[in-house]
Design a protein around this motif. Structure first.
Motif, PDB file in Angstrom:
ATOM      1  N   PRO A 668       0.845  -1.172   0.083  1.00 28.32           N
ATOM      2  CA  PRO A 668       0.031  -0.023  -0.079  1.00 28.32           C
ATOM      3  C   PRO A 668       0.929   1.434   0.083  1.00 28.32           C
ATOM      4  CG  PRO A 668      -0.610  -1.690   1.616  1.00 28.32           C
ATOM      5  CD  PRO A 668       0.488  -2.249   1.155  1.00 28.32           C
ATOM      6  N   ARG A 669       0.367   2.344  -0.734  1.00 32.00           N
ATOM      7  CA  ARG A 669       1.039   3.497  -0.666  1.00 32.00           C
ATOM      8  C   ARG A 669       1.419   4.216   0.751  1.00 32.00           C
ATOM      9  NH1 ARG A 669      -1.446   8.452  -4.075  1.00 32.00           N
ATOM     10  NH2 ARG A 669      -2.905   8.270  -2.698  1.00 32.00           N
ATOM     11  N   LYS A 670       0.336   4.114   1.526  1.00 32.81           N
ATOM     12  CA  LYS A 670       0.653   4.470   2.753  1.00 32.81           C
ATOM     13  C   LYS A 670       1.984   3.976   3.479  1.00 32.81           C
ATOM     14  CE  LYS A 670      -1.392   5.639   7.225  1.00 32.81           C
ATOM     15  NZ  LYS A 670      -2.676   5.711   8.008  1.00 32.81           N
ATOM     16  N   MET A 671       2.132   2.668   3.333  1.00 36.21           N
ATOM     17  CA  MET A 671       3.197   1.839   4.015  1.00 36.21           C
ATOM     18  C   MET A 671       4.393   1.993   3.491  1.00 36.21           C
ATOM     19  SD  MET A 671       4.028  -1.948   3.934  1.00 36.21           S
ATOM     20  CE  MET A 671       4.832  -1.899   2.084  1.00 36.21           C
ATOM     21  N   ARG A 672       4.525   2.360   2.192  1.00 37.34           N
ATOM     22  CA  ARG A 672       5.615   2.654   1.306  1.00 37.34           C
ATOM     23  C   ARG A 672       6.103   4.043   1.508  1.00 37.34           C
ATOM     24  NH1 ARG A 672       4.720   3.465  -3.889  1.00 37.34           N
ATOM     25  NH2 ARG A 672       2.628   2.972  -3.775  1.00 37.34           N
ATOM     26  N   HIS A 673       5.285   4.822   1.782  1.00 41.52           N
ATOM     27  CA  HIS A 673       5.744   6.450   2.167  1.00 41.52           C
ATOM     28  C   HIS A 673       6.202   6.687   3.619  1.00 41.52           C
ATOM     29  CE1 HIS A 673       3.001   8.531  -0.920  1.00 41.52           C
ATOM     30  NE2 HIS A 673       3.834   7.758  -1.485  1.00 41.52           N
ATOM     31  N   GLU A 674       5.729   5.498   4.522  1.00 42.52           N
ATOM     32  CA  GLU A 674       6.153   5.510   5.931  1.00 42.52           C
ATOM     33  C   GLU A 674       7.582   5.213   6.113  1.00 42.52           C
ATOM     34  OE1 GLU A 674       5.232   3.348  10.035  1.00 42.52           O
ATOM     35  OE2 GLU A 674       3.829   3.080   8.395  1.00 42.52           O
TER      36      GLU A 674
END
Length: 696
Positions: A668-674
């Motif tokens: 998920p994008r949120k995980m990669r950004h974190e």
């Protein structure tokens, strides 16, 4: 100095020279001093007004693309099988660190920011110089036109010129089999965001260009110009049609529509063919030659993909996992080589003849020399229909493939420790990495990185994805030869379900069919050399025929009949000859190689290998029983499952004590950004981040 270094220097000189032409193009020096001299020498009766732009803007990039194929072929042959990539210098590693993590732009490295800044500087420089030269010699197009109105028209026109610069780069990122991208260490899937950025920027410029002219025509009472298709100048109607088509593609390419209504995005984006035609009709032949290389190479790639897709791929088996995913295993040519994290595009005509979907390859071409596997997650309507057809016990399923496409080297092997963080089906690219490391660990005197796999799943049934870490014909001892640790997190369940509720794996074998063939590169094992031959032959053929048509048909028409050859007909000739030459050269090479592919297909036999019939969830349910009797005991030994918890990514990453830690994230994008924010925080200099995803 090695031959490879000479190649790189030549490419660098050609590229810098090409960029310098773009820098000089809007200046007064280029217009008043260079242009008259160049036109006098290059715009002969064979090319008329196209000669200068063909030499300055088209030839350098086509030269790099053609000889880049030779370079990549030599690089593939010179690569030592046991060699590892050189670790990037610490002084330059900061350029690859995430410098900006923002939802509209995604994860942007310092190097990308630097190139974006230089590109924006080029656009600003070009616009400023265009306006400076234009305002110094304003032309009043209508009697009584005011100076500010003429300046407004000039600004609107020059915004279109700037958009044309974006178009010069627009098609390189989506040319999947390009020789340009590997030369700078990029792949098509990792460059999609550049295509999106350029698309947004060019659309803003073209909309401003179009609206500006409509306002100008309204102010000067020339609204009839909107319906003009001039015989001697640009077609306004063609530009308006191109803008409408582009707006439809732009609106439907938003992130939400791509995620929620992929079919709307996909089918609307097929308007790009008409968009290119009307755009080129609007800008004319001279400006078409400026953006010719990107379109030329894209058409070559697109036609080769079409030819490859005409063959039906030989599907050997399918494993239906308890989590709803499907592992498809194909036969492949033993000579087909690809690196981990490569992708394969699938088309199932019985579901949709037009839709192509990309999937990460999970197999290793070194471990499984005659097999290729991909995993399909049952999410949308297309994948659900695929699952239904396979589970209905069909004897044969027709599939077409394009690819594989991927990186030219296994760069992840350079790290001391590899941390792989996945969410859900994001584990699929890491399966191929782990399988490749398993293979590398069997070599003598070959150092491989330690691996920490952190995977988060919603349900315990998704643990079945871990079953794919070992190939079907792998042995349990394989995974013990590498230093692997797996931390699996089940976020929506507090404990493992009872043994009665565990689902079993289902393996389906398909009958061989003579119409199916093993997956092979579209141009065989010497793919790069044949691609270079196609680029050279088709471009030379294009120049020769264009010169003949111009000299013996268009030129006599202009000078003998007393009429001016239609402005749009020049471009139609260019587009027709471009496509025809590419089709002839590509088809000739493809047909020549077809016999070789057919012979390989007859030699490859379908071997049915037994597969496990229990899901990996049972490994952990029965972990206290006789492990030596379990086929996947090695995975049980290195795996720790956490129920009802999410991974503490900051703690996990900061606890990595190795001097060189490669952090790969997919999910998920949120995980990669974190994860990108953690690696770019500056609190741990040993973390080197890389994101793997289509969803920038």
């Amino acid at each position: 100095m090695s031959s490879m270094t000479v190649f790189r220097l030549i490419f660098l000189v050609m590229f810098l020279g090409w960029l310098m032409i773009w820098v000089m193009l809007p200046t007064k020096v280029y217009k008043n001093e260079w242009t008259p001299k160049l036109n006098g020498k290059l715009n002969s009766t064979y090319f008329e007004g196209q000669g200068t732009n063909l030499l300055l803007f088209s030839f350098p990039v086509m030269f790099i693309a053609a000889f880049g194929c030779v370079y990549l072929h030599l690089q593939k042959n010179l690569r030592k099988p046991n060699s590892r990539s050189v670790v990037t210098s610490n002084r330059l590693s900061f350029l690859r660190r995430p410098a900006l993590v923002m939802a509209p732009l995604g994860i942007v490295t310092a190097m990308e920011l630097a190139f974006v800044a230089m590109f924006v500087a080029l656009l600003i420089w070009s616009l400023a110089n265009y306006l400076y030269v234009s305002f110094g010699h304003l032309h009043m197009h209508k009697q009584g036109e005011k100076v500010w109105q003429a300046k407004f028209r000039s600004v609107s026109l020059r915004l279109g010129y700037i958009g044309n610069i974006c178009w010069a780069f627009l098609f390189f990122p989506v040319t999947r089999g390009s020789s340009i991208l590997p030369l700078v260490g990029l792949t098509s899937e990792s460059s999609i965001k550049y295509h999106i950025w350029l698309g947004h920027l060019s659309m803003i410029l073209f909309v401003a260009h179009t609206v500006g002219f409509i306002i100008y025509w309204a102010m000067t009472n020339q609204m009839a110009m909107m319906l003009e298709w001039s015989k001697t100048y640009v077609s306004n109607v063609a530009g308006e049609i191109a803008t409408v088509l582009a707006l439809a593609m732009w609106v439907t390419s938003s992130y939400r529509i791509r995620r929620k209504m992929f079919e709307v995005f996909f089918y609307t984006h097929q308007l790009y063919i008409l968009y290119i035609v009307f755009y080129v009709l609007h800008v004319g032949a001279a400006y078409f030659c400026m953006i010719l290389p990107g379109i030329f190479l894209f058409v070559v790639d697109r036609y080769l993909r079409f030819l490859q897709s005409q063959r039906r791929a030989r599907l050997d088996s399918a494993r239906l996992l308890p989590c709803g995913s499907i592992e498809l295993t194909f036969s492949k040519s033993p000579g087909l080589y690809y690196n981990p994290t490569s992708i394969l595009f699938l088309n199932v005509p019985s579901i949709s003849k037009l839709q192509w979907h990309p999937f990460t390859i999970t197999s290793s071409c070194n471990l499984e020399q005659d097999k290729l596997s991909v995993v399909v997650k049952r999410l949308g309507s297309w994948s659900q229909e695929l699952y239904r057809q396979i589970s209905s016990s069909v004897d044969r399923l027709e599939l077409s493939v394009e690819g594989p496409y991927g990186p030219t080297s296994s760069h992840f092997l350079r790290h001391e420790l590899l941390v792989l963080v996945s969410g859900g089906s994001g584990i699929t690219p890491f399966i191929s990495i782990i399988r490749e490391i398993i293979f590398e660990s069997t070599k003598q005197n070959c150092r491989v990185p330690r691996v920490l796999l952190v995977c988060a799943f919603k349900n315990s049934a998704d643990l079945a994805m871990l079953d794919l870490l070992l190939p079907v014909n792998g042995t349990p001892s394989n995974i013990l030869q590498m230093q692997l640790q797996i931390e699996a997190y089940i976020t929506r369940e507090g404990e493992l379900p009872t043994e009665d509720n565990l689902k079993l794996l289902q393996t389906i074998w398909f009958k061989p069919n003579q119409l199916d063939s093993p997956i092979n590169a579209s141009l065989g094992n010497n793919n790069w050399l044949w691609l270079g031959a196609i680029i050279v032959s088709s471009f030379v053929m294009f120049l020769l025929i264009l010169g003949i048509v111009t000299r013996y048909y268009i030129y006599p028409f202009d000078h003998n009949t007393g009429e001016t050859y239609h402005y749009s007909y020049y471009v139609l000739w260019d587009m027709f000859l471009l496509c025809a030459c590419i089709f002839i050269a590509s088809s000739a090479v493809f047909l020549f190689l077809k016999k070789e592919h057919a012979m390989e297909g007859k030699q490859i036999q379908n071997l049915e290998v037994p597969t496990p019939t229990t899901s990996p969830g049972s490994w952990f349910q029965n972990a206290n029983r006789e492990l030596e009797s379990q086929p996947h005991q090695s995975l049980v030994q290195v795996t720790k499952v956490h129920f009802g918890a999410r991974p503490d990514l900051k703690r996990i990453l900061f606890d990595c004590k190795a001097s060189d830690v490669g952090v790969l994230a997919c999910g998920p994008r949120k995980m990669r950004h974190e994860i990108a924010e953690i690696c770019s925080s500056g609190l741990a200099d040993n973390l080197h981040f890389e994101s793997i995803s289509f969803n920038w």
